[in-house]
Design an enzyme around this catalytic site. Sequence first.
Site, PDB file in Angstrom:
ATOM      1  N   SER A  97       0.841  -1.198   0.000  1.00  0.00           N
ATOM      2  CA  SER A  97       0.000   0.000   0.000  1.00  0.00           C
ATOM      3  C   SER A  97       0.879   1.253   0.000  1.00  0.00           C
ATOM      4  CB  SER A  97      -0.939  -0.042   1.205  1.00  0.00           C
ATOM      5  OG  SER A  97      -1.891   0.986   1.140  1.00  0.00           O
ATOM      6  N   ASP A 126       4.674  24.255  -0.741  1.00  0.00           N
ATOM      7  CA  ASP A 126       6.077  23.997  -1.052  1.00  0.00           C
ATOM      8  C   ASP A 126       6.523  22.582  -0.657  1.00  0.00           C
ATOM      9  OD1 ASP A 126       5.768  24.613   1.632  1.00  0.00           O
ATOM     10  OD2 ASP A 126       7.690  25.646   1.810  1.00  0.00           O
ATOM     11  N   HIS A 153      -7.238  -5.373  -1.287  1.00  0.00           N
ATOM     12  CA  HIS A 153      -6.045  -4.590  -0.989  1.00  0.00           C
ATOM     13  C   HIS A 153      -5.172  -5.268   0.064  1.00  0.00           C
ATOM     14  CE1 HIS A 153      -3.746  -0.839  -0.847  1.00  0.00           C
ATOM     15  NE2 HIS A 153      -3.809  -0.878   0.471  1.00  0.00           N
TER      16      HIS A 153
END
Length: 512
Positions: free
Chosen positions: A211, A434, A487
């Site tokens: 994951s 940023d 998953h």
Amino acid sequence: MLTTNAPALSFIKPFLLFRFRAFSTSPRTISIFPATKLHSFHSRRSRVCTFIAMTGNNATAGVSSPEHVAGKWYSVPDLRLRDHRFTVPLDYALDRDVSPKISLFAREVVAVGKEEQSLPYLLFLQGGPGFECRGPTESSGWINKACEEFRVRGTGLSTPLSVSSMLQMKSAKDLVDYLKHFRADSIVNDAEFIRVRLDPDAKPWTVLGQSYGGFCAVTYLSFAPQGLKQVLLTGGTPPLGNGCSADSVYRVAFEQVIRQNEKYYKRFPQDVEIVREIVKHLAESEGGGVLLPSGGILTPRVLQLVGLSALGSSTGFERLHYMLETAWDPVIVPGAPKLLSYCFLKAVENFLSFDTNPLYALMQETIYCQGASSQWSAQRIRAEYEGKFDAIKAAKEGHPVLFTGEMIFPWMFDEIHALKPFKEAANLLAEKKDWTPLYNIETLKNNKVPVAAAVYYEDMYVNFKVAMETASQIAGIRLWITNEYMHSGLRDAGGKVLDHLLGMLNGKKPLF
């Protein structure tokens, strides 16, 4: 069952993708595992479990220095374990003598009798962000398979970033300035710091990324490929793109979440009315919700958050159904009001776990950011669905109430007790622009490191289409596409997933 071995892919064109490393309620976390020896390391930056495999002398035996302290061997059934602690820079951009330091914890795991053998390391990067790698209690599952060939490391005791520890920060700005060092680029620096100290020859190691751990592994491929022997990805191929890719991720994620809701209610049609009744009860309660054991409030939209865990894992549907069976207290006194049970309210909190893993909520959207802000992406994209996820409206109109998935919303920092102190920091993180780069597409385009990836066709967390787009940018990657697992396939399938991926790289499963 759909199962496909996709051939090696060539690059289309390079581009930069940013994705941060998993976070932990303790410091940055990485787990390291040597062949037949497993190691894990917990980094203050995130809860990432890293397991490293590398061949060489047993370099960690008896090691003790200001930067690395190795503990004594101890046992669990069929395994031998040893703890390591490393002192590393908080900010790798600063001179090492200037940067504040953090503590990393690594647990070395090997099969009994192989403590002194020279084994390759396997570095396991756990999912997240914000979830730790649990220590093994026995040799089973994929760890049992890994210990046949590697030395493994896991995490769990690094300097924690918990609700209480983060409250030590004097301001929200100070907390954000600290958390910005908890992304995938720092995790990779942590891994390299440990790799060269475990083996005197500093040989490259194997990385297994589950994951979000797979996102970190792709960052590793981008910026430190010299440290990698091979890379295995399980449900962990990140979106690659400049700026913030969160909007595109959530657009496809909401569509998959809708499909998962439809499948759930098809399996448990009786739960449609149960959930509607709960939502009506919550909406009609004083303050728009019911007090939770932790002190937070269960509102209709907080209830929807249980889909994060319930809709995308192998046993999630069943766990959700059985939780809903306990929703109401029995009325044992005539005329007494109908109330939600304590058992149910506690189970809802256990599904959410934001009190023990607050970094997941704080950092989730930042993993998609490089040089751009997320601006509460999930909240904005949710609004595009014209009320489909409006629980109160659905209950009133007689429609199924839809649960949400892997999304974090700003109102959570008002309604979830453990997150309330971090509302200002969460808003600052959502506005922050940023963010440093997390991927180098040109490097990925010219990748020489062997890579194999398990891509789950119905993955709710890492969308199949996004995964395929990313794979097209990593030179030489081999794909195993399957809908046999969700998953959580690495955990659910025992050693099958790991064995399959290793076979794709060691010649047992050649191209066809």
